[in-house]
Scaffold this motif. Structure first.
Motif, PDB file in Angstrom:
ATOM      1  N   PRO A 202       0.757  -1.007   0.037  1.00  0.00           N
ATOM      2  CA  PRO A 202       0.010   0.164  -0.064  1.00  0.00           C
ATOM      3  C   PRO A 202       0.882   1.183  -0.110  1.00  0.00           C
ATOM      4  O   PRO A 202       1.678   1.263   0.589  1.00  0.00           O
ATOM      5  CB  PRO A 202      -0.792  -0.238   1.202  1.00  0.00           C
ATOM      6  CG  PRO A 202      -0.820  -1.489   1.517  1.00  0.00           C
ATOM      7  CD  PRO A 202       0.529  -2.128   1.041  1.00  0.00           C
ATOM      8  N   GLY A 203       0.567   2.258  -0.498  1.00  0.00           N
ATOM      9  CA  GLY A 203       1.089   3.520  -0.881  1.00  0.00           C
ATOM     10  C   GLY A 203       1.479   4.081   0.371  1.00  0.00           C
ATOM     11  O   GLY A 203       2.703   4.651   0.522  1.00  0.00           O
ATOM     12  N   TRP A 204       0.827   4.298   1.387  1.00  0.00           N
ATOM     13  CA  TRP A 204       1.097   4.801   2.790  1.00  0.00           C
ATOM     14  C   TRP A 204       2.171   3.981   3.562  1.00  0.00           C
ATOM     15  O   TRP A 204       2.942   4.498   4.513  1.00  0.00           O
ATOM     16  CB  TRP A 204      -0.242   4.836   3.599  1.00  0.00           C
ATOM     17  CG  TRP A 204      -0.821   3.672   4.143  1.00  0.00           C
ATOM     18  CD1 TRP A 204      -1.805   2.976   3.177  1.00  0.00           C
ATOM     19  CD2 TRP A 204      -0.406   2.927   5.003  1.00  0.00           C
ATOM     20  NE1 TRP A 204      -2.167   1.855   3.965  1.00  0.00           N
ATOM     21  CE2 TRP A 204      -1.387   1.670   5.145  1.00  0.00           C
ATOM     22  CE3 TRP A 204       0.362   3.023   6.077  1.00  0.00           C
ATOM     23  CZ2 TRP A 204      -1.021   0.877   5.868  1.00  0.00           C
ATOM     24  CZ3 TRP A 204       0.596   1.675   7.057  1.00  0.00           C
ATOM     25  CH2 TRP A 204      -0.527   0.772   7.065  1.00  0.00           C
ATOM     26  N   PHE A 205       2.239   2.742   3.221  1.00  0.00           N
ATOM     27  CA  PHE A 205       3.151   1.827   4.084  1.00  0.00           C
ATOM     28  C   PHE A 205       4.737   1.787   3.512  1.00  0.00           C
ATOM     29  O   PHE A 205       5.580   1.357   3.925  1.00  0.00           O
ATOM     30  CB  PHE A 205       2.486   0.509   4.007  1.00  0.00           C
ATOM     31  CG  PHE A 205       3.221  -0.607   4.963  1.00  0.00           C
ATOM     32  CD1 PHE A 205       3.193  -0.395   6.240  1.00  0.00           C
ATOM     33  CD2 PHE A 205       4.300  -1.350   4.430  1.00  0.00           C
ATOM     34  CE1 PHE A 205       3.915  -1.200   7.272  1.00  0.00           C
ATOM     35  CE2 PHE A 205       4.970  -2.246   5.441  1.00  0.00           C
ATOM     36  CZ  PHE A 205       4.808  -2.072   6.589  1.00  0.00           C
ATOM     37  N   GLN A 206       4.767   2.056   2.094  1.00  0.00           N
ATOM     38  CA  GLN A 206       6.024   1.900   1.443  1.00  0.00           C
ATOM     39  C   GLN A 206       7.085   2.815   1.965  1.00  0.00           C
ATOM     40  O   GLN A 206       8.170   2.238   2.143  1.00  0.00           O
ATOM     41  CB  GLN A 206       5.663   2.446  -0.149  1.00  0.00           C
ATOM     42  CG  GLN A 206       4.813   1.363  -1.144  1.00  0.00           C
ATOM     43  CD  GLN A 206       4.786   2.108  -2.399  1.00  0.00           C
ATOM     44  OE1 GLN A 206       5.397   2.636  -2.932  1.00  0.00           O
ATOM     45  NE2 GLN A 206       3.670   1.339  -3.165  1.00  0.00           N
ATOM     46  N   PRO A 207       6.947   4.150   2.181  1.00  0.00           N
ATOM     47  CA  PRO A 207       8.061   4.664   2.774  1.00  0.00           C
ATOM     48  C   PRO A 207       8.546   3.933   4.250  1.00  0.00           C
ATOM     49  O   PRO A 207       9.919   3.956   4.401  1.00  0.00           O
ATOM     50  CB  PRO A 207       7.559   6.134   3.316  1.00  0.00           C
ATOM     51  CG  PRO A 207       6.351   6.399   2.384  1.00  0.00           C
ATOM     52  CD  PRO A 207       5.984   5.077   2.093  1.00  0.00           C
ATOM     53  N   ILE A 208       7.729   3.316   4.982  1.00  0.00           N
ATOM     54  CA  ILE A 208       8.084   2.635   6.087  1.00  0.00           C
ATOM     55  C   ILE A 208       9.025   1.461   5.861  1.00  0.00           C
ATOM     56  O   ILE A 208       9.913   1.372   6.630  1.00  0.00           O
ATOM     57  CB  ILE A 208       6.749   2.323   6.947  1.00  0.00           C
ATOM     58  CG1 ILE A 208       6.004   3.416   7.374  1.00  0.00           C
ATOM     59  CG2 ILE A 208       7.097   1.387   8.243  1.00  0.00           C
ATOM     60  CD1 ILE A 208       4.468   3.133   8.017  1.00  0.00           C
ATOM     61  N   ALA A 209       8.504   0.667   5.008  1.00  0.00           N
ATOM     62  CA  ALA A 209       9.129  -0.507   4.530  1.00  0.00           C
ATOM     63  C   ALA A 209      10.546  -0.076   3.725  1.00  0.00           C
ATOM     64  O   ALA A 209      11.563  -0.845   3.827  1.00  0.00           O
ATOM     65  CB  ALA A 209       8.328  -1.374   3.454  1.00  0.00           C
ATOM     66  N   GLU A 210      10.512   1.225   3.023  1.00  0.00           N
ATOM     67  CA  GLU A 210      11.644   1.241   2.057  1.00  0.00           C
ATOM     68  C   GLU A 210      12.793   1.916   3.126  1.00  0.00           C
ATOM     69  O   GLU A 210      14.057   1.522   2.727  1.00  0.00           O
ATOM     70  CB  GLU A 210      11.358   2.365   1.097  1.00  0.00           C
ATOM     71  CG  GLU A 210      12.360   2.713   0.143  1.00  0.00           C
ATOM     72  CD  GLU A 210      11.842   3.749  -0.999  1.00  0.00           C
ATOM     73  OE1 GLU A 210      12.879   4.063  -1.717  1.00  0.00           O
ATOM     74  OE2 GLU A 210      10.627   4.084  -0.947  1.00  0.00           O
ATOM     75  N   TYR A 211      12.549   2.566   4.197  1.00  0.00           N
ATOM     76  CA  TYR A 211      13.494   3.114   4.789  1.00  0.00           C
ATOM     77  C   TYR A 211      14.166   2.589   6.127  1.00  0.00           C
ATOM     78  O   TYR A 211      14.453   3.368   7.035  1.00  0.00           O
ATOM     79  CB  TYR A 211      13.498   4.783   4.874  1.00  0.00           C
ATOM     80  CG  TYR A 211      13.443   5.417   3.598  1.00  0.00           C
ATOM     81  CD1 TYR A 211      14.278   5.626   2.746  1.00  0.00           C
ATOM     82  CD2 TYR A 211      12.197   5.752   3.046  1.00  0.00           C
ATOM     83  CE1 TYR A 211      14.435   6.453   1.700  1.00  0.00           C
ATOM     84  CE2 TYR A 211      12.027   6.502   1.813  1.00  0.00           C
ATOM     85  CZ  TYR A 211      13.302   6.736   1.164  1.00  0.00           C
ATOM     86  OH  TYR A 211      13.323   7.304  -0.282  1.00  0.00           O
ATOM     87  N   GLN A 212      13.468   1.516   6.653  1.00  0.00           N
ATOM     88  CA  GLN A 212      13.919   0.705   7.675  1.00  0.00           C
ATOM     89  C   GLN A 212      15.234   0.178   7.421  1.00  0.00           C
ATOM     90  O   GLN A 212      15.594   0.160   6.224  1.00  0.00           O
ATOM     91  CB  GLN A 212      12.594  -0.205   8.031  1.00  0.00           C
ATOM     92  CG  GLN A 212      12.176  -1.167   7.068  1.00  0.00           C
ATOM     93  CD  GLN A 212      12.360  -2.544   7.444  1.00  0.00           C
ATOM     94  OE1 GLN A 212      13.505  -3.033   8.068  1.00  0.00           O
ATOM     95  NE2 GLN A 212      11.358  -3.381   7.260  1.00  0.00           N
ATOM     96  N   PRO A 213      15.983  -0.379   8.393  1.00  0.00           N
ATOM     97  CA  PRO A 213      17.580  -0.655   8.328  1.00  0.00           C
ATOM     98  C   PRO A 213      17.540  -1.977   7.484  1.00  0.00           C
ATOM     99  O   PRO A 213      18.324  -2.130   6.353  1.00  0.00           O
ATOM    100  CB  PRO A 213      17.788  -1.231   9.525  1.00  0.00           C
ATOM    101  CG  PRO A 213      16.848  -0.206  10.715  1.00  0.00           C
ATOM    102  CD  PRO A 213      15.694  -0.142   9.711  1.00  0.00           C
ATOM    103  N   PHE A 214      16.422  -2.684   7.373  1.00  0.00           N
ATOM    104  CA  PHE A 214      16.607  -4.287   6.688  1.00  0.00           C
ATOM    105  C   PHE A 214      16.563  -3.728   5.092  1.00  0.00           C
ATOM    106  O   PHE A 214      17.113  -4.602   4.236  1.00  0.00           O
ATOM    107  CB  PHE A 214      15.655  -5.148   6.945  1.00  0.00           C
ATOM    108  CG  PHE A 214      15.989  -5.826   8.149  1.00  0.00           C
ATOM    109  CD1 PHE A 214      16.837  -6.862   8.233  1.00  0.00           C
ATOM    110  CD2 PHE A 214      15.822  -5.495   9.442  1.00  0.00           C
ATOM    111  CE1 PHE A 214      17.157  -7.720   9.383  1.00  0.00           C
ATOM    112  CE2 PHE A 214      16.278  -5.888  10.728  1.00  0.00           C
ATOM    113  CZ  PHE A 214      16.837  -7.231  10.581  1.00  0.00           C
ATOM    114  N   THR A 215      15.680  -3.067   4.555  1.00  0.00           N
ATOM    115  CA  THR A 215      15.364  -3.079   3.203  1.00  0.00           C
ATOM    116  C   THR A 215      16.620  -2.422   2.355  1.00  0.00           C
ATOM    117  O   THR A 215      16.957  -3.191   1.350  1.00  0.00           O
ATOM    118  CB  THR A 215      14.100  -2.274   2.741  1.00  0.00           C
ATOM    119  OG1 THR A 215      12.939  -2.936   3.263  1.00  0.00           O
ATOM    120  CG2 THR A 215      14.027  -1.833   1.475  1.00  0.00           C
ATOM    121  N   PRO A 216      17.310  -1.264   2.690  1.00  0.00           N
ATOM    122  CA  PRO A 216      18.376  -1.011   1.852  1.00  0.00           C
ATOM    123  C   PRO A 216      19.720  -2.060   2.178  1.00  0.00           C
ATOM    124  O   PRO A 216      20.185  -2.412   0.831  1.00  0.00           O
ATOM    125  CB  PRO A 216      18.852   0.105   2.469  1.00  0.00           C
ATOM    126  CG  PRO A 216      17.731   0.772   3.411  1.00  0.00           C
ATOM    127  CD  PRO A 216      16.943  -0.455   3.883  1.00  0.00           C
TER     128      PRO A 216
END
Length: 261
Positions: A202-216
Motif C-alpha cells: 500500500p502507498g502509505w506503507f511503502q516509505p516505512i518499508a523502504e527506509y527501515q534498516p533491513f530493506t536497503p
C-alpha cells in the motif's frame, strides 16, 4: 603490558568463554535458526509458484533467487536475539558485577560477547545459505569482488545488530524481557522487501518499508549477488549499519559503566 595488549588478551578470554557457552548450550542458536529455515522452505515449496508469478517470474526458481538475500539478513536478526538473552543472563546472574571488580580490561567483557555473537551469526548465515544452494539458489553473475562486498555487508550488518542486541540485553531485567525486546530484529524483515517488492505494498506503507534498516541492506545484497539495480540503497545500508553500531556501542558502554544500584 600495554593497554592494547591487555585489551586483546582479556577480549580473547571473554570470546573463548562465550564460544564455550554456545558450544555447551546450542539449543538457543538452533531454535533461532529454525525460523528463517522454515520460512525458506514454506515460501519456496508452498508459495513459490504463486509468489514468483507476483514478482513477474516464471517459476519458484525465480522466487528463491528473490527471497534468499532477505532471509540471510533475517537470519542475522534472528540469531542476535540469543545475544540479548545471553547478555541479560550475565547481568542478572551477577557475573558482570564480578567482572567489574576484577583486574581486567573493562571493554573486554562486551567485546567478547560481540565478537562471539558475530561469529555465530556468520556461521548461521552460511548454514542457511547452504540450504538455499541445495534448494536451487544460484548467483552465477556475481564477481569475486561482489562476493567480497556482499560478505563485508553481512559482517557489518551483523556487527550493528549485535551491538543493539547487547544494549537490549543489558537493559532488560531478565532473559524473557530481553528476548521480547529483541523481537523487532526478526519482525522488521517481515515488513521489508524481503518477501515482496516495495511497490506492491500500500502507498502509505511503502516509505516505512523502504527506509527501515533491513530493506536497503537487502536490496544491496540482492544487487551484489543477482545483479539487480542497487541505486541509493548501498549508502543507506552503510549509514544504517554505522548509525546502529555507534548507537548500540554507546548504549551498551553507558549501561556497563553505570554504577550498580
Amino acid at each position: 603490558m600495554s593497554n592494547l595488549a591487555l585489551a586483546v588478551r582479556d577480549s580473547t578470554t571473554m570470546l573463548r568463554r562465550n564460544l564455550l557457552h554456545a558450544r555447551r548450550y546450542p539449543s538457543m542458536t538452533l531454535n533461532l535458526l529454525l525460523t528463517p529455515v522454515m520460512l525458506l522452505l514454506l515460501f519456496v515449496y508452498i508459495f513459490g509458484d504463486a509468489m514468483s508469478a507476483g514478482i513477474g517470474g516464471g517459476d519458484r526458481s525465480d522466487y528463491i533467487a528473490y527471497i534468499v538475500p532477505g532471509l540471510l539478513l533475517m537470519t542475522i536478526g534472528s540469531t542476535t536475539i540469543g545475544t540479548a538473552v545471553s547478555v541479560s543472563n550475565d547481568m542478572t546472574e551477577g557475573i558482570i558485577a564480578r567482572f567489574r571488580t576484577m583486574a581486567i580490561h573493562r571493554g573486554s567483557v562486551l567485546v567478547g560477547h560481540v565478537i562471539g555473537s558475530v561469529l555465530q551469526a556468520v556461521v548461521s548465515v552460511v548454514l542457511v545459505g547452504a540450504i538455499a544452494l541445495a534448494m536451487g539458489f544460484r548467483s552465477t553473475d556475481a564477481t569475486a569482488l561482489e562476493w567480497l562486498a556482499a560478505f563485508g555487508l553481512v559482517a557489518f550488518f551483523t556487527l550493528a545488530l549485535t551491538w543493539i542486541a547487547v544494549g537490549m540485553g543489558m537493559g532488560s531485567p531478565n532473559a524473557e524481557a530481553a528476548s521480547n525486546s529483541a523481537m523487532p530484529l526478526i519482525l522488521l524483515p517481515l515488513i521489508s522487501s524481503a518477501f515482496v517488492p516495495i511497490d506492491s505494498m500500500p502507498g502509505w506503507f511503502q516509505p516505512i518499508a523502504e527506509y527501515q534498516p533491513f530493506t536497503p541492506a537487502i536490496e544491496t545484497l540482492r544487487g551484489l549477488l543477482l545483479g539487480t539495480e542497487i541505486g541509493h540503497n548501498w549508502w543507506l545500508a552503510l549509514a544504517w549499519c554505522l548509525g546502529l553500531t555507534v548507537l548500540g556501542y554507546r548504549w551498551s558502554q553507558a549501561q556497563f559503566n553505570r554504577d550498580p544500584k
